[in-house]
Design an enzyme around this catalytic site. Sequence first.
Site, PDB file in Angstrom:
ATOM      1  N   CYS A   1       1.065  -1.182   0.128  1.00  0.00           N
ATOM      2  CA  CYS A   1       0.231  -0.171   0.023  1.00  0.00           C
ATOM      3  C   CYS A   1       0.970   1.204   0.026  1.00  0.00           C
ATOM      4  O   CYS A   1       1.379   1.990   1.081  1.00  0.00           O
ATOM      5  CB  CYS A   1      -0.833   0.075   1.303  1.00  0.00           C
ATOM      6  SG  CYS A   1      -1.923  -1.638   1.518  1.00  0.00           S
ATOM      7  N   ALA A   2       1.459   1.593  -1.312  1.00  0.00           N
ATOM      8  CA  ALA A   2       2.846   2.375  -1.206  1.00  0.00           C
ATOM      9  C   ALA A   2       2.688   3.848  -1.489  1.00  0.00           C
ATOM     10  O   ALA A   2       3.481   4.697  -0.867  1.00  0.00           O
ATOM     11  CB  ALA A   2       3.631   1.910  -2.274  1.00  0.00           C
TER      12      ALA A   2
ATOM     13  N   ASP B   1       1.763  -1.531   5.090  1.00  0.00           N
ATOM     14  CA  ASP B   1       1.422  -0.333   5.564  1.00  0.00           C
ATOM     15  C   ASP B   1      -0.102   0.026   5.459  1.00  0.00           C
ATOM     16  O   ASP B   1      -0.463   0.727   4.546  1.00  0.00           O
ATOM     17  CB  ASP B   1       2.300   0.760   4.886  1.00  0.00           C
ATOM     18  CG  ASP B   1       1.936   2.198   5.460  1.00  0.00           C
ATOM     19  OD1 ASP B   1       1.319   2.190   6.361  1.00  0.00           O
ATOM     20  OD2 ASP B   1       2.409   3.175   5.005  1.00  0.00           O
TER      21      ASP B   1
ATOM     22  N   ASP C   1      -5.490  -3.355  -6.507  1.00  0.00           N
ATOM     23  CA  ASP C   1      -5.776  -3.879  -5.084  1.00  0.00           C
ATOM     24  C   ASP C   1      -4.941  -5.100  -4.472  1.00  0.00           C
ATOM     25  O   ASP C   1      -4.798  -5.988  -5.287  1.00  0.00           O
ATOM     26  CB  ASP C   1      -7.312  -4.132  -4.997  1.00  0.00           C
ATOM     27  CG  ASP C   1      -7.922  -4.324  -3.840  1.00  0.00           C
ATOM     28  OD1 ASP C   1      -7.006  -4.548  -2.880  1.00  0.00           O
ATOM     29  OD2 ASP C   1      -9.099  -4.177  -3.526  1.00  0.00           O
TER      30      ASP C   1
ATOM     31  N   CYS D   1      -0.850   3.864  11.222  1.00  0.00           N
ATOM     32  CA  CYS D   1      -0.705   5.102  11.917  1.00  0.00           C
ATOM     33  C   CYS D   1      -1.862   5.270  12.803  1.00  0.00           C
ATOM     34  O   CYS D   1      -2.517   6.283  12.871  1.00  0.00           O
ATOM     35  CB  CYS D   1      -0.409   6.124  11.059  1.00  0.00           C
ATOM     36  SG  CYS D   1      -1.686   6.365   9.898  1.00  0.00           S
TER      37      CYS D   1
ATOM     38  N   PRO E   1       1.852   7.723  -0.490  1.00  0.00           N
ATOM     39  CA  PRO E   1       2.562   8.591  -1.728  1.00  0.00           C
ATOM     40  C   PRO E   1       4.288   8.131  -2.069  1.00  0.00           C
ATOM     41  O   PRO E   1       4.564   8.743  -2.883  1.00  0.00           O
ATOM     42  CB  PRO E   1       2.549   9.861  -0.989  1.00  0.00           C
ATOM     43  CG  PRO E   1       2.731   9.689   0.463  1.00  0.00           C
ATOM     44  CD  PRO E   1       2.053   8.550   0.718  1.00  0.00           C
ATOM     45  N   GLY E   2       4.787   7.108  -1.211  1.00  0.00           N
ATOM     46  CA  GLY E   2       6.039   6.566  -1.904  1.00  0.00           C
ATOM     47  C   GLY E   2       7.109   6.962  -0.818  1.00  0.00           C
ATOM     48  O   GLY E   2       8.268   6.532  -1.155  1.00  0.00           O
ATOM     49  N   GLY E   3       6.744   7.500   0.161  1.00  0.00           N
ATOM     50  CA  GLY E   3       8.099   7.863   1.067  1.00  0.00           C
ATOM     51  C   GLY E   3       8.483   6.655   1.673  1.00  0.00           C
ATOM     52  O   GLY E   3       9.752   6.565   1.731  1.00  0.00           O
TER      53      GLY E   3
ATOM     54  N   GLU F   1      -0.581   0.333  -5.324  1.00  0.00           N
ATOM     55  CA  GLU F   1      -1.366   1.160  -4.902  1.00  0.00           C
ATOM     56  C   GLU F   1      -2.740   1.345  -5.594  1.00  0.00           C
ATOM     57  O   GLU F   1      -2.673   0.885  -6.856  1.00  0.00           O
ATOM     58  CB  GLU F   1      -0.886   2.718  -5.094  1.00  0.00           C
ATOM     59  CG  GLU F   1      -1.557   3.898  -4.788  1.00  0.00           C
ATOM     60  CD  GLU F   1      -2.113   3.813  -3.234  1.00  0.00           C
ATOM     61  OE1 GLU F   1      -3.261   4.116  -3.055  1.00  0.00           O
ATOM     62  OE2 GLU F   1      -1.617   3.118  -2.293  1.00  0.00           O
TER      63      GLU F   1
END
Length: 458
Positions: free
Chosen positions: A285-286, A352, A333, A405, A288-290, A307
């Site tokens: 679930c990548a 994530d 997905d 998070c 925005p790529g950070g 994503e």
Amino acid sequence: MKPQAPNRRPPRAGDASRPRVPHRSPTLPPLPAGSLGEALLVASDGLAAVLKGYALNDGLLGLWKTWPDLTPATRGAVQDLLYGTLRDYGRGQHILAGLLSKPLEELRIEALLLIALHRLEARPETAHTVVDQAVEAAARLAEGRLKALVNGVLRNALRQWDALMRDAANAPVARWRHPQWWISALRRHYPDTWESVLEGNNMHPPMSLRINPRRSDAEAYRHALHDEGMAFTELGPLALQLTQPRPVASLPGFAAGEVSVQDWGAQQAAALLDLHDGQRVLDACAAPGGKTAHLLESADLELLALELEPQRTQRIRDTLERLGLAAEIRTADCRAIGSWWDGKAFDRILADVPCSATGVARRHPDIKWLRREEDIAAFATVQAEILEALWQVLAPGGKMLYLTCSVFPEENGRQLARFAARHKDCRRTRFPDGSLEKQWLPSALHDGFYFALLEKTP
């Protein structure tokens, strides 16, 4: 993981389909460009969108399209007003209710008053200007019918300010600036620390940096910050926290890919996943790529980033391009493994997962008021589906880092306990400090995150 909302607040009756267009009075000229009144007027549109049930990020995108001629300074002022008002919304709503004899029917006037009350508290020395400019903004709203009401409410607020604040301090939602269900859940799960969690969520978030070792090195980058007069503290060998947040574009070497902005808590993922050169890795679930970028900065990997949304997939590409990194990126997905998996198992998986984002509410203050208690169970269901799918593509002996998070156990420890009970080939792996899981709560150093490492036994 980025905040998502499976169940947004239902739009208010009569407001959902109202076009969002610039306010024009047939008798009054536009407010002066760059004035506080203009910022209050535009921000009232943004807050009204959130009160209708739309995410703040979506509201801001709509504002910039609706008001394309705003100066950068006005855009910044609008964002400050919106973020501050939403952080303090529980208190502002309580105070406003005490100043009104009946609820307001015009949503933009309600939003304008909430923003003005926030500004009065934040900048009391400018009270006269705030009231004057809010009245000018009100004259461009609701055909000017409620201009006198706005003037009266704000002047009444100034006369009663101390009493209003004392009253707010005795009302839990106003005092803690969180919805009651959230306060109750934290008291239940964290009986000794719930107050500090709420206080952490109300702080302005810190600005932490991650140095890209493939483009720069720690010593050179520290010197670059010193040269620009940017004070900082060191968090780790490649991690710094700025004493004063700065615009991203002003960071030395940002455009050249020397550094990224990433919370110190989020920076833990790459180290906790136990990476080694040559591994085949999935970031499920990548966007925005950070974290995707941090994985690639940490080791030479064969990495696939997934994503669900095409627009967010492009953000991953943009992030990696800026940093000079490469990975396979696909829009898919992660639960539908038949649509993207080639049958070759992964050595490491970063899960994530979508979550309530209750650990990053200070960065997304609309979450506090859009999130609903029942959303927690909805997120837990999605998380369980993702875990079941990803476990199938993890190689025997491979490891998966589960990350949210969120601060709520239903999405974290309880989720992992249920998963481990269903899978006899799942072993909870201890981190280097001996812990089986890490629950970081919001603090002055980092946002709230949960980490657990699962190993698939042969």
